[in-house]
Design a protein around this motif. Structure first.
Motif, PDB file in Angstrom:
ATOM      1  N   ARG A 132       0.838  -1.210   0.000  1.00 51.17           N
ATOM      2  CA  ARG A 132       0.000   0.000   0.000  1.00 51.17           C
ATOM      3  C   ARG A 132       0.871   1.258   0.000  1.00 51.17           C
ATOM      4  N   GLU A 133       1.941   1.224   0.783  1.00 51.51           N
ATOM      5  CA  GLU A 133       2.834   2.384   0.834  1.00 51.51           C
ATOM      6  C   GLU A 133       3.496   2.622  -0.528  1.00 51.51           C
ATOM      7  N   ILE A 134       3.916   1.545  -1.170  1.00 50.20           N
ATOM      8  CA  ILE A 134       4.537   1.679  -2.499  1.00 50.20           C
ATOM      9  C   ILE A 134       3.517   2.247  -3.485  1.00 50.20           C
ATOM     10  N   LYS A 135       2.314   1.693  -3.472  1.00 50.77           N
ATOM     11  CA  LYS A 135       1.262   2.181  -4.376  1.00 50.77           C
ATOM     12  C   LYS A 135       0.918   3.639  -4.072  1.00 50.77           C
ATOM     13  N   LYS A 136       0.827   3.963  -2.770  1.00 52.56           N
ATOM     14  CA  LYS A 136       0.510   5.338  -2.377  1.00 52.56           C
ATOM     15  C   LYS A 136       1.614   6.281  -2.850  1.00 52.56           C
ATOM     16  N   GLY A 137       2.875   5.889  -2.656  1.00 52.50           N
ATOM     17  CA  GLY A 137       3.988   6.733  -3.099  1.00 52.50           C
ATOM     18  C   GLY A 137       3.972   6.943  -4.607  1.00 52.50           C
ATOM     19  N   ALA A 138       3.679   5.874  -5.333  1.00 49.29           N
ATOM     20  CA  ALA A 138       3.629   5.985  -6.795  1.00 49.29           C
ATOM     21  C   ALA A 138       2.486   6.905  -7.215  1.00 49.29           C
ATOM     22  N   ASP A 139       1.347   6.763  -6.564  1.00 47.21           N
ATOM     23  CA  ASP A 139       0.201   7.625  -6.886  1.00 47.21           C
ATOM     24  C   ASP A 139       0.506   9.082  -6.544  1.00 47.21           C
ATOM     25  N   GLU A 140       1.160   9.327  -5.404  1.00 51.82           N
ATOM     26  CA  GLU A 140       1.509  10.697  -5.035  1.00 51.82           C
ATOM     27  C   GLU A 140       2.495  11.293  -6.027  1.00 51.82           C
ATOM     28  N   TYR A 141       3.467  10.493  -6.442  1.00 45.92           N
ATOM     29  CA  TYR A 141       4.437  10.980  -7.420  1.00 45.92           C
ATOM     30  C   TYR A 141       3.735  11.334  -8.733  1.00 45.92           C
ATOM     31  N   ALA A 142       2.864  10.430  -9.173  1.00 47.69           N
ATOM     32  CA  ALA A 142       2.140  10.681 -10.423  1.00 47.69           C
ATOM     33  C   ALA A 142       1.276  11.934 -10.283  1.00 47.69           C
ATOM     34  N   ARG A 143       0.612  12.103  -9.138  1.00 46.79           N
ATOM     35  CA  ARG A 143      -0.220  13.273  -8.910  1.00 46.79           C
ATOM     36  C   ARG A 143       0.635  14.541  -8.939  1.00 46.79           C
ATOM     37  N   ASP A 144       1.817  14.504  -8.274  1.00 43.16           N
ATOM     38  CA  ASP A 144       2.706  15.672  -8.274  1.00 43.16           C
ATOM     39  C   ASP A 144       3.158  16.015  -9.689  1.00 43.16           C
ATOM     40  N   VAL A 145       3.531  14.999 -10.446  1.00 40.07           N
ATOM     41  CA  VAL A 145       3.978  15.239 -11.827  1.00 40.07           C
ATOM     42  C   VAL A 145       2.849  15.872 -12.635  1.00 40.07           C
TER      43      VAL A 145
END
Length: 171
Positions: A132-145
């Motif tokens: 979940r943390e990995i998925k959350k981090g990836a989603d946050e990165y994508a959102r920031d980009v």
């Protein structure tokens, strides 16, 4: 000639509109004006459209390049975000599978079944939490980009509007 109701993105581009005008003249088509045929000196017409092209502000040309760059960056960001999410999911799946394998191995040993069951549950929870943390981090990165790209595109669109306003003001 295209149906006027079928507007495309390129029809709004000044340079494309000039190209379309030149194409109409180059095809030797009569252009109706006030329901009368209008005859145009072709050489004079092309000389005038070339002067218009040269008179266009560099900001418009730059804005067109910026929009193309923004589209490219958007595509690259979306591709990168999709790749990160996919890698994160693979890692999460691997961790979950590893946790399940460890849980099965531990529960097979009857002497430590109770301890193994608790350990297996903990491993599964840890693996799922990590996933979940990995998925959350990836989603946050994508959102920031995508937020950065959105901001960039907004600035570009502002520049385009300013260029259009300048052209409209000269009318």
């Amino acid at each position: 000639m295209q149906d006027p109701s079928a507007k495309t993105k390129s029809e709004n581009d000044i340079l494309d509109l000039l190209d379309e005008l030149e194409e109409i003249i180059a095809q030797d088509v009569k252009v109706p004006l006030l329901k009368r045929a209008l005859w145009v000196d072709v050489d004079e017409f092309f000389a005038l459209t070339n002067k218009i092209r040269l008179a266009l502000p560099n900001e418009i040309r730059r804005a067109e390049r910026v929009v193309k760059d923004a589209d490219r960056l958007n595509q690259e960001a979306a591709t990168q975000a999709a790749r990160i999410v996919q890698e994160s999911r693979k890692e999460a799946d691997r961790l979950v599978a590893e946790g399940r394998a460890k849980a099965e191995q531990i529960t097979d040993e009857t002497e430590i079944t109770r301890a193994a069951t608790a350990k297996a549950k903990q491993i599964m929870q840890d693996a799922e939490e990590h996933a979940r943390e990995i998925k959350k981090g990836a989603d946050e990165y994508a959102r920031d980009v995508l937020e950065n790209l959105d901001s960039y595109i907004a600035r570009v669109m502002g520049s385009i509007r300013q260029g259009r306003d300048k052209l409209d003001a000269k009318r």
